[in-house]
Design a protein around this motif. Structure first.
Motif, short mmCIF file in Angstrom:
data_model
loop_
_atom_site.label_atom_id
_atom_site.label_comp_id
_atom_site.label_asym_id
_atom_site.label_seq_id
_atom_site.Cartn_x
_atom_site.Cartn_y
_atom_site.Cartn_z
N ALA A 865 -2.76 6.01 -10.96
CA ALA A 865 -2.14 5.51 -9.74
C ALA A 865 -3.06 5.73 -8.54
CB ALA A 865 -0.80 6.22 -9.51
N SER A 866 -3.80 6.85 -8.54
CA SER A 866 -4.73 7.12 -7.44
C SER A 866 -5.85 6.09 -7.42
CB SER A 866 -5.31 8.53 -7.59
OG SER A 866 -4.28 9.49 -7.53
N LYS A 868 -5.62 3.09 -8.47
CA LYS A 868 -5.05 1.79 -8.06
C LYS A 868 -4.96 1.71 -6.55
CE LYS A 868 -1.51 -1.46 -9.53
NZ LYS A 868 -0.39 -1.73 -10.48
N VAL A 869 -4.69 2.85 -5.90
CA VAL A 869 -4.66 2.87 -4.43
C VAL A 869 -6.05 2.55 -3.88
CG1 VAL A 869 -4.34 4.35 -2.42
CG2 VAL A 869 -2.71 4.47 -4.32
N ASP A 873 -4.53 -2.04 -5.03
CA ASP A 873 -3.47 -2.54 -5.92
C ASP A 873 -3.97 -3.48 -7.00
OD1 ASP A 873 -1.07 -1.38 -5.83
OD2 ASP A 873 -0.04 -3.00 -4.77
N GLU A 885 -15.33 5.28 -1.30
CA GLU A 885 -14.21 6.20 -1.22
C GLU A 885 -14.51 7.60 -1.76
OE1 GLU A 885 -11.66 5.46 0.43
OE2 GLU A 885 -11.93 3.30 0.66
#
Length: 926
Positions: A865-866, A868-869, A873, A885
């Motif tokens: 999920a991290s 995907k952020v 998305d 990042e």
């Protein structure tokens, strides 16, 4: 050379040599004071003229380096003129002033002018001032006058004569065309052709090429310098690179070739004329010597031969007289004909010599005294006179000797037959082979001797016939009677000697037979007693040298007792030895008394007294050695026993100590006294006390080393071995280190997972409760029971945890983990806590598992999920987004390990972060 000063202020002008009707210097070659030389020509002239001057100056032991500088004071210039002319100039000035130098140069110029050379356009001042052009012009004038003027070839002289000489000498060489003294020499073949024409062995002309002028020029210059004594006056590079080489330099160098070769040709012509005259004289002298020698040899041969032909003394044997006849026939057939030819040739040579002397206006030849042709003829006549009657005398003497030879031959035949029979008989009868023969051999020799006695009696008649013939030859006065008588006497004396020797041999054989029979009996008795005694000694030596291996004092004492019993038997054995040796001594006494030569050995045994004594000495020698060995072994066993007790005393203390320490460490790891930090401190202090015990282990190692060196393999005083002690010590060190490490890992796990000290105590208490054998591990059933005690339901429903979390936390944990704790689920958990499938679970693995169940940790879904952020998305992420990042090293780590994304929405460079997230946790994520 002492020069004196004659100051002159006259000004000479150098123009050209006035050689009469043939000027060798054309007007265009005049030296012009106002015009400069071509630089290339000036360079060539400098080198050539310098080398030419030095080729003459070195005869006076000097040379020049710079042509315009070294001639400025006029001294070397005057010396050069003296060397090349062979004349002495006026005494030079030795002062250093300009006026002295001008005076010396003027003296040199005056000398040149005195040789018929017109001098214009130059004065002594230019030479003293170092004017290069004027100096070169002056040297060129000297070269023309002294090196070129005298050249004369077919009514041409000077330059034309030198050119014609070059053309004549190089005419046979098709690739050489000499037309001048500049470009005709550029390819170097002209120089090589001149050398090859006069000295063909110096240059392989056939290998030269017209298109390789550098090689040709250097070859000619090198050969001329080395073999013709012509210095290098030119540079091959200057000649090849100059369109038109300097004519004066070429002429100067070529003139050296002319003088080198023309002088040699004149000397050869003069030498040939002398040699021709001398050859005639030498030939005549050789003919005279040949005549004298031939005459001397022939007269000497005649002088030696005449006495031989006049000798009429008869020989005593037919063979000698026949040899005289054969020698005379050889004389007629072989020796005299060549001398007849020599006599004829001598007369021919004498007449020929007289004719040659007369034709060459030499006086007639007069031979030495006694060697005239008439002297030789007289000597030859005396020789032929001696031949008359010699052959007839020889034949008559031969017939006389035939009458006596028949009877003498009969004597010789009978004597020869008898001597052939008696040959070796005396040596045979004198042989003493019976002295070394065996008894059977003696009996055979006796029979053989009896047969010889019968043969000896049969030859008595022949001896009597030989004596009768010798008596008859004496009565007929045979010339060789003395030798016949001597031979007859030898035969008679030998016959008498054979009779005496036969009788002596018979007696000796019979006496020896009797002695050997006695010795044979003694040999047999010796063999019967020596064999068993020898076997006893060999057995004793084997026992005494037998290597013994004992491990206790009792064993060595048993060996010592047996050895003492053996020593008690030695006196009786020595008596038997003395008896056996007595038999041998009796044999030796017989041999010594009767002089029997015992070459053979005892036929009944191979044992001899020396062997018996040697073995007996060996036994006597081995006994004290055995005594010493037993004593040493007894002492060694005593020392071994001391080492066993010393090792056992320490091992019996250290072994239980290690075992007690192992049990204490086990109790410490199980007990729950204090915090983990307190336990860790206590264990480290305990570890220090164990390490301080190491010197005792080392001391025991030293005692063990002594035991090993003494080859001690057992120790009844202790059940501990050094290997047991080593293993126990290593296990003790490993256990304390492992226990400390477990506590450290528990602290890390507690701190990392956020587990409280009470939870850790609960886990430890549960684990210790089910670790009933205190091994520090749980079996599968023990582990299952432990999980049940902690609230895990191992039935078919979901896992439950009680006493550790409240109801809401427990429910959330069940939902998030989704465990089904049936047998399959328990097997999966076992694969995690026991990855090596050992069937046991360590406390550390138990703590890791429980920490997962009780701590809040990241999951693969959370990491996914991290990502995907970060990807906005999307189902994939780009490398640029990762670099933007994340820190650089972590971004590159992800890029290197993520696989390309292959979904329908993929774009170039897309990376699959989902698979990467799953791979980070793998099967271990529960």
């Amino acid at each position: 050379m002492d020069y004196h000063h004659q100051p002159q202020q006259q000004h000479h002008h150098l123009h050209h040599y006035d050689g009469g009707e043939n000027d060798y210097m054309p007007q265009e070659d005049d030296w012009d004071r106002d015009l400069l030389l071509d630089p290339a020509w000036e360079k060539q002239q400098r080198k050539t003229f310098t080398a030419w001057c030095n080729s003459h100056l070195r005869k006076a032991g000097t040379q020049i380096e710079n042509i315009e500088e070294d001639f400025r004071d006029g001294l070397k210039l005057m010396l050069l003129l003296e060397v090349i002319s062979g004349e002495r100039l006026a005494k030079p000035e030795r002062g250093k002033m300009r006026v002295h130098k001008i005076s010396n140069v003027n003296k040199a110029l005056d000398f040149i002018a005195g040789k018929g050379v017109k001098l214009v356009s130059i004065g002594a001042e230019e030479i003293v001032d170092g004017n290069a052009k004027m100096t070169l012009g002056m040297i060129w004038t000297i070269i023309l006058r002294f090196a070129i003027q005298d050249i004369s070839v077919e009514e041409t002289s000077a330059k034309e004569g030198l050119l014609l000489w070059c053309q004549r000498k190089t005419a046979p060489y098709k690739n050489v065309n000499i037309q001048n003294f500049h470009i005709s020499w550029k390819d170097g073949l002209g120089f090589c052709a001149l050398i090859h024409r006069h000295r063909p062995e110096l240059i392989d002309y056939g290998k030269l090429r017209k298109d390789d002028p550098m090689t040709n020029l250097n070859t000619a210059f090198d050969v001329a310098e080395k073999y013709l004594d012509i210095p290098k006056m030119l540079d091959a590079e200057d000649i090849v690179s100059t369109l038109r080489p300097d004519e004066k330099a070429i002429m100067t160098y070529v003139s050296c070739y002319y003088h080198a070769f023309s002088g040699k040709q004149k000397a050869e012509t003069a030498a040939n004329r002398i040699c021709k005259v001398l050859a005639v004289n030498q030939e005549n002298e050789q003919l005279m010597e040949d005549y004298e020698k031939l005459a001397s040899d022939l007269l000497e041969w005649i002088r030696r031969t005449i006495p031989w032909l006049e000798n009429r003394v008869p020989e005593n044997t037919m063979q000698a007289m026949q040899q005289k006849l054969e020698d005379f026939r050889d004389y007629r057939r072989l020796h005299k004909p060549p001398k007849v030819q020599e006599k004829c040739q001598l007369e021919i040579n004498f007449n020929t010599l007289q004719t040659k002397l007369r034709l060459s206006n030499r006086p007639a030849f007069m031979p030495s005294e006694g060697k005239m042709v008439s002297d030789i003829s007289n000597a030859w006549g005396a020789l032929e006179g001696g031949e008359k009657g010699y052959e007839e005398w020889l034949l008559n003497e031969i017939r006389r000797l035939e009458r006596l030879d028949h009877l003498a031959e009969k004597f010789r035949q009978k004597a020869t037959i008898h001597e052939a029979w008696t040959e070796g008989k005396e040596e045979m009868l004198q042989q003493k082979e019976y002295e070394t023969a065996s008894l059977s051999d003696i009996k055979a020799l006796l029979k053989k001797h009896e047969a010889f006695e019968s043969d000896l009696a049969a030859h008595q008649d022949r001896v009597e016939q030989i004596a009768a013939i010798a008596q008859e030859l004496n009565e007929l006065e045979y010339y060789d009677s003395p030798s016949v008588n001597a031979r007859c006497q030898r035969i008679c004396d030998e016959w008498d000697s054979l009779g005496v020797l036969t009788q002596k041999r018979s007696e000796a054989l019979k006496r020896t037979e009797k002695l050997l029979e006695t010795i044979d009996q003694l040999y047999l008795e010796f063999a019967k007693r020596a064999a068993p005694f020898n076997n006893w000694m060999e057995g004793a030596m084997e026992d005494l040298q037998d290597t013994f291996i004992v491990h206790t004092i009792e064993e060595i004492q048993g060996l010592s007792t047996a050895h003492e019993q053996f020593k008690a038997t030695l006196p009786e054995a020595d008596k038997e030895r003395q008896a056996i040796l007595g038999i041998h001594n009796e044999i030796a006494k017989i041999v010594q008394t009767y002089h029997v030569n015992m070459a053979g050995t005892n036929p009944y045994t191979t044992i001899d007294p020396q062997e018996i004594n040697t073995k007996w000495d060996k036994v006597r020698q081995l006994v004290p050695q055995r005594d010493q060995a037993l004593i040493e072994e007894h002492a060694r066993q005593q020392n071994n026993e001391r080492l066993r007790r010393q090792f056992a005393n320490q091992a019996n203390v250290i072994g239980p100590w290690i075992q007690n320490k192992m049990e204490e460490i086990g109790r410490i790891s199980i007990e729950l006294h204090g915090t983990l930090e307190d336990q860790l401190t206590h264990l480290r202090q305990y570890e220090k006390s164990i390490v301080n015990y190491k010197p005792k282990i080392d001391q025991l190692e030293g005692d063990h080393q002594l035991i090993q060196e003494a080859l001690i393999f057992d120790n009844k005083h202790t059940n501990y071995t050094m290997e047991h002690i080593r293993v126990g010590w290593e296990q003790l060190l490993t256990t304390i280190a492992r226990t400390i490490n477990e506590i450290e890992n528990q602290i890390l796990t507690r701190d990392a997972k956020g587990i409280s000290q009470e939870q850790m105590n609960e886990f430890r208490a549960s684990f210790n409760h089910f670790d009933r054998d205190h091994s520090g591990t749980l079996g599968a059933e023990e582990f299952k029971a432990c999980l049940i005690s902690l609230g895990f339901d191992i039935g078919n429903d979901a896992q439950k945890k009680t006493g550790m979390m409240d109801a809401e936390d427990f429910r959330a944990c069940l939902i998030s983990m989704g465990y089904n704790m049936g047998e399959a689920e328990f097997a999966r958990i076992m694969s995690i806590v026991d990855p090596n499938r050992l069937g046991v679970v360590t406390f550390q693995a138990f703590i890791d598992f429980m920490s997962r169940e009780t701590a809040d940790t990241d999951t693969a879904d959370q990491v996914m999920a991290s990502f995907k952020v970060l990807a906005g998305d999307k189902n994939y992420i780009l490398a640029d987004e990762l670099r933007r990042e994340l820190p650089p090293d972590q971004a590159e780590y992800c890029i290197a390990r993520m696989t390309p994304y292959t979904g329908p929405d993929a774009m170039p460079g897309a990376l699959d972060y989902m698979s990467f997230s799953t791979a980070l946790y793998g099967e271990s994520d529960l």
